[in-house]
Design an enzyme around this catalytic site. Structure first.
Site, PDB file in Angstrom:
ATOM      1  N   ALA A  40     -24.523 -14.547   5.127  1.00  0.00           N
ATOM      2  CA  ALA A  40     -25.766 -14.862   4.985  1.00  0.00           C
ATOM      3  C   ALA A  40     -26.791 -13.403   5.513  1.00  0.00           C
ATOM      4  O   ALA A  40     -27.810 -13.620   5.984  1.00  0.00           O
ATOM      5  CB  ALA A  40     -26.573 -15.863   5.471  1.00  0.00           C
ATOM      6  N   GLY A  74     -26.065 -10.929   1.263  1.00  0.00           N
ATOM      7  CA  GLY A  74     -25.944 -12.353   0.966  1.00  0.00           C
ATOM      8  C   GLY A  74     -27.357 -12.930   0.729  1.00  0.00           C
ATOM      9  O   GLY A  74     -27.645 -13.781  -0.108  1.00  0.00           O
ATOM     10  N   ARG A 130     -21.307  -0.662   6.228  1.00  0.00           N
ATOM     11  CA  ARG A 130     -20.843   0.761   6.857  1.00  0.00           C
ATOM     12  C   ARG A 130     -21.930   1.069   7.747  1.00  0.00           C
ATOM     13  O   ARG A 130     -23.247   0.705   7.628  1.00  0.00           O
ATOM     14  CB  ARG A 130     -20.668   1.722   5.879  1.00  0.00           C
ATOM     15  CG  ARG A 130     -19.555   1.484   5.197  1.00  0.00           C
ATOM     16  CD  ARG A 130     -19.275   2.884   4.335  1.00  0.00           C
ATOM     17  NE  ARG A 130     -20.144   2.832   3.152  1.00  0.00           N
ATOM     18  CZ  ARG A 130     -20.260   4.086   2.375  1.00  0.00           C
ATOM     19  NH1 ARG A 130     -20.107   5.226   2.550  1.00  0.00           N
ATOM     20  NH2 ARG A 130     -21.120   3.993   1.296  1.00  0.00           N
ATOM     21  N   ASN A 135     -12.788  -6.596   7.692  1.00  0.00           N
ATOM     22  CA  ASN A 135     -13.196  -7.443   6.770  1.00  0.00           C
ATOM     23  C   ASN A 135     -12.022  -7.867   5.936  1.00  0.00           C
ATOM     24  O   ASN A 135     -12.274  -9.082   5.333  1.00  0.00           O
ATOM     25  CB  ASN A 135     -13.972  -6.166   5.676  1.00  0.00           C
ATOM     26  CG  ASN A 135     -15.210  -5.944   6.278  1.00  0.00           C
ATOM     27  OD1 ASN A 135     -15.905  -6.477   7.100  1.00  0.00           O
ATOM     28  ND2 ASN A 135     -16.081  -5.187   5.587  1.00  0.00           N
ATOM     29  N   ARG A 178     -27.602   3.054  -9.727  1.00  0.00           N
ATOM     30  CA  ARG A 178     -28.170   4.320  -9.222  1.00  0.00           C
ATOM     31  C   ARG A 178     -28.047   5.708  -9.953  1.00  0.00           C
ATOM     32  O   ARG A 178     -29.196   6.194  -9.924  1.00  0.00           O
ATOM     33  CB  ARG A 178     -26.700   4.657  -8.159  1.00  0.00           C
ATOM     34  CG  ARG A 178     -27.101   3.575  -6.992  1.00  0.00           C
ATOM     35  CD  ARG A 178     -26.292   3.864  -5.646  1.00  0.00           C
ATOM     36  NE  ARG A 178     -26.667   2.940  -4.900  1.00  0.00           N
ATOM     37  CZ  ARG A 178     -25.592   2.214  -3.932  1.00  0.00           C
ATOM     38  NH1 ARG A 178     -24.534   2.488  -3.871  1.00  0.00           N
ATOM     39  NH2 ARG A 178     -26.366   1.415  -2.768  1.00  0.00           N
ATOM     40  N   HIS A 198     -15.029   2.036  -6.518  1.00  0.00           N
ATOM     41  CA  HIS A 198     -16.231   1.905  -5.488  1.00  0.00           C
ATOM     42  C   HIS A 198     -16.016   2.821  -4.474  1.00  0.00           C
ATOM     43  O   HIS A 198     -16.120   2.381  -3.207  1.00  0.00           O
ATOM     44  CB  HIS A 198     -16.811   0.678  -5.196  1.00  0.00           C
ATOM     45  CG  HIS A 198     -17.959   0.504  -4.708  1.00  0.00           C
ATOM     46  ND1 HIS A 198     -19.142   1.072  -5.339  1.00  0.00           N
ATOM     47  CD2 HIS A 198     -18.531  -0.052  -3.645  1.00  0.00           C
ATOM     48  CE1 HIS A 198     -20.238   1.057  -4.519  1.00  0.00           C
ATOM     49  NE2 HIS A 198     -19.970  -0.007  -3.686  1.00  0.00           N
TER      50      HIS A 198
HETATM   51  N1  APR Z   1     -17.809 -15.974   7.774  1.00  0.00           N
HETATM   52  C1  APR Z   1     -18.899 -15.953   7.268  1.00  0.00           C
HETATM   53  N2  APR Z   1     -19.853 -15.102   7.562  1.00  0.00           N
HETATM   54  C2  APR Z   1     -19.422 -14.088   8.332  1.00  0.00           C
HETATM   55  C3  APR Z   1     -18.021 -13.828   8.769  1.00  0.00           C
HETATM   56  C4  APR Z   1     -17.143 -15.026   8.436  1.00  0.00           C
HETATM   57  N3  APR Z   1     -16.014 -15.264   8.825  1.00  0.00           N
HETATM   58  N4  APR Z   1     -17.971 -12.901   9.626  1.00  0.00           N
HETATM   59  C5  APR Z   1     -19.245 -12.008   9.314  1.00  0.00           C
HETATM   60  N5  APR Z   1     -19.938 -12.999   8.740  1.00  0.00           N
HETATM   61  C6  APR Z   1     -21.230 -12.338   8.455  1.00  0.00           C
HETATM   62  C7  APR Z   1     -21.992 -11.774   9.462  1.00  0.00           C
HETATM   63  O1  APR Z   1     -22.472 -12.810  10.510  1.00  0.00           O
HETATM   64  C8  APR Z   1     -23.229 -11.237   8.826  1.00  0.00           C
HETATM   65  O2  APR Z   1     -24.337 -12.225   9.000  1.00  0.00           O
HETATM   66  O3  APR Z   1     -21.338 -11.639   7.439  1.00  0.00           O
HETATM   67  C9  APR Z   1     -22.816 -11.034   7.176  1.00  0.00           C
HETATM   68  C10 APR Z   1     -22.909  -9.582   6.722  1.00  0.00           C
HETATM   69  O4  APR Z   1     -24.161  -9.262   6.799  1.00  0.00           O
HETATM   70  P1  APR Z   1     -24.486  -7.869   7.190  1.00  0.00           P
HETATM   71  O5  APR Z   1     -23.974  -7.521   8.368  1.00  0.00           O
HETATM   72  O6  APR Z   1     -26.165  -7.734   7.018  1.00  0.00           O
HETATM   73  O7  APR Z   1     -23.852  -6.922   6.102  1.00  0.00           O
HETATM   74  P2  APR Z   1     -24.397  -6.606   4.598  1.00  0.00           P
HETATM   75  O8  APR Z   1     -25.348  -5.486   4.324  1.00  0.00           O
HETATM   76  O9  APR Z   1     -24.730  -7.856   4.034  1.00  0.00           O
HETATM   77  O10 APR Z   1     -22.944  -6.082   4.133  1.00  0.00           O
HETATM   78  C11 APR Z   1     -21.883  -7.211   3.832  1.00  0.00           C
HETATM   79  O11 APR Z   1     -21.275  -6.337   1.914  1.00  0.00           O
HETATM   80  O12 APR Z   1     -22.118  -4.379   0.698  1.00  0.00           O
HETATM   81  C12 APR Z   1     -20.945  -4.964   1.345  1.00  0.00           C
HETATM   82  O13 APR Z   1     -20.312  -2.918   2.839  1.00  0.00           O
HETATM   83  C13 APR Z   1     -21.053  -4.197   2.729  1.00  0.00           C
HETATM   84  O14 APR Z   1     -18.860  -4.827   3.662  1.00  0.00           O
HETATM   85  C14 APR Z   1     -20.322  -5.054   3.654  1.00  0.00           C
HETATM   86  C15 APR Z   1     -20.571  -6.636   3.132  1.00  0.00           C
END
Ligand code: APR
Length: 311
Positions: free
Chosen positions: A9, A13, A81, A94, A150, A174
């Site tokens: 989230a 998300g 990233r 990941n 893009r 990608h």
């Molecule tokens: N289960 C659920 N959520 C998780 C888990 C898990 N095991 N591990 C991490 N998270 C959550 C984090 O707590 C965080 O809220 O995943 C979320 C990722 O959110 P952001 O850090 O804001 O990253 P975001 O920009 O959403 O990108 C997430 O999508 O586009 C791709 O490259 C990007 O790999 C990245 C992913």
């Protein structure tokens, strides 16, 4: 009402949930490991629904039980990233997160279709399919819609033409080796090569390939989320409305374009069964060479994954 669960989230998300809620497509569940955060975002978003007049339930949770009976699972959990990182640098962290999310959600939603957004995208989609054991129709990765958008945006900036008149097709993995198909891309049917001088078109292709990195360098603390998340919402809509929409997505290759046992960005038809068809362009020699280079890069990341985890 259909149900979509979004795992992770964070920025992508929660923004995916936002775009989806506006479309009033499905009830939404946001799952994250951070306590209170998915619940807080879900409640805040639900409190916006009376204002926009959309009747969807939006709930947050820290466990997968809340995802029970989902039609679609969108996986965005994982690290984004930071400047200086490639998408492949995210692989080991990941892989663990996505592998777990895939199997745990499947236990609650055995009929779900999976949309994967976590990077490195093609390899995370591969992991999701291998771990869940689902047929290839039911696992699809988001990347090509974003990369093509893009390119469309950069063409619009260059020409001043409405984004609606601009069609671009970016295929392949990608990553920086992605394949912008300039021959097939056009403005109101006029090939880009005829509309734009070669040096301007080359600059757009280069900027498209590095488009994700450009945002990472500006944001400094994370990666793009508005455009990636609306691409996810478009895919979910195409599936739930059974639109038979042809869009570039990462799909599992079984001989298409001469590729096997890997995810790769190709034009797919999305409908209620997920990936209903994979379309094959006739590529010329230059395009085929770009495809091969991109496929080799994706294959390498798949191989790195196989050394890290048991599939
Ligand atoms: N289960 C659920 N959520 C998780 C888990 C898990 N095991 N591990 C991490 N998270 C959550 C984090 O707590 C965080 O809220 O995943 C979320 C990722 O959110 P952001 O850090 O804001 O990253 P975001 O920009 O959403 O990108 C997430 O999508 O586009 C791709 O490259 C990007 O790999 C990245 C992913």
């Amino acid at each position: 009402m259909n149900k979509i669960s979004i795992i992770g989230a964070g920025m992508t998300g929660s923004t995916t949930a936002h775009w989806l809620a506006e479309r009033e497509l499905a009830d939404l569940v946001l799952v994250d490991v951070v306590e209170g955060m998915p619940q807080g975002k879900a409640l805040d978003m639900f409190e916006a629904m009376p204002i926009i007049g959309k009747d969807v339930e939006i709930v947050g949770a820290n466990d997968y039980a809340a995802t029970k009976g989902s039609d679609i699972i969108i996986i965005t959990a994982g690290l984004p990233r930071k400047p200086g990182m490639s998408r492949d640098d995210l692989l080991s962290a990941n892989a663990e997160i996505v592998g777990k999310a895939a199997t745990e959600t499947l236990a609650h939603s055995p009929d779900a279709i999976y949309i994967v957004l976590t990077n490195p995208l093609d390899t995370m989609a591969y992991l999701t399919m291998k771990r869940t054991g689902l047929p290839r129709q039911r696992v699809v990765g988001q990347a090509g819609i974003l990369d093509s958008a893009r390119m469309r945006a950069f063409v619009a900036m260059e020409t001043g033409v409405s984004v609606e008149n601009i069609d671009c097709y970016v295929l392949g993995g990608h990553g920086d080796e992605m394949v912008p198909l300039t021959r097939h891309s056009n403005i109101a049917g006029i090939p880009l090569k005829e509309y734009l001088p070669a040096d301007r078109l080359d600059a757009i292709v280069t900027r498209t390939r590095k488009g994700g990195g450009e945002i990472v360098n500006l944001l400094k603390t994370g990666s793009a989320f508005y455009a990636p998340s609306v691409a996810c919402a478009q895919m979910a809509e195409a599936i739930l409305k059974d639109k038979h929409l042809i869009v570039p997505c990462a799909a599992y290759m079984q001989g298409e374009y001469g590729l096997n046992d890997m995810f790769f960005g190709v034009p797919v038809m999305l409908g209620r069964n997920g990936v209903e068809r994979i379309l094959e362009y006739r590529l010329d020699a230059d395009e085929q060479a770009m495809f091969d280079a991109s496929a080799a890069a994706v294959k390498e990341t798949h191989e790195a994954l196989k050394k890290l985890v048991t599939l």
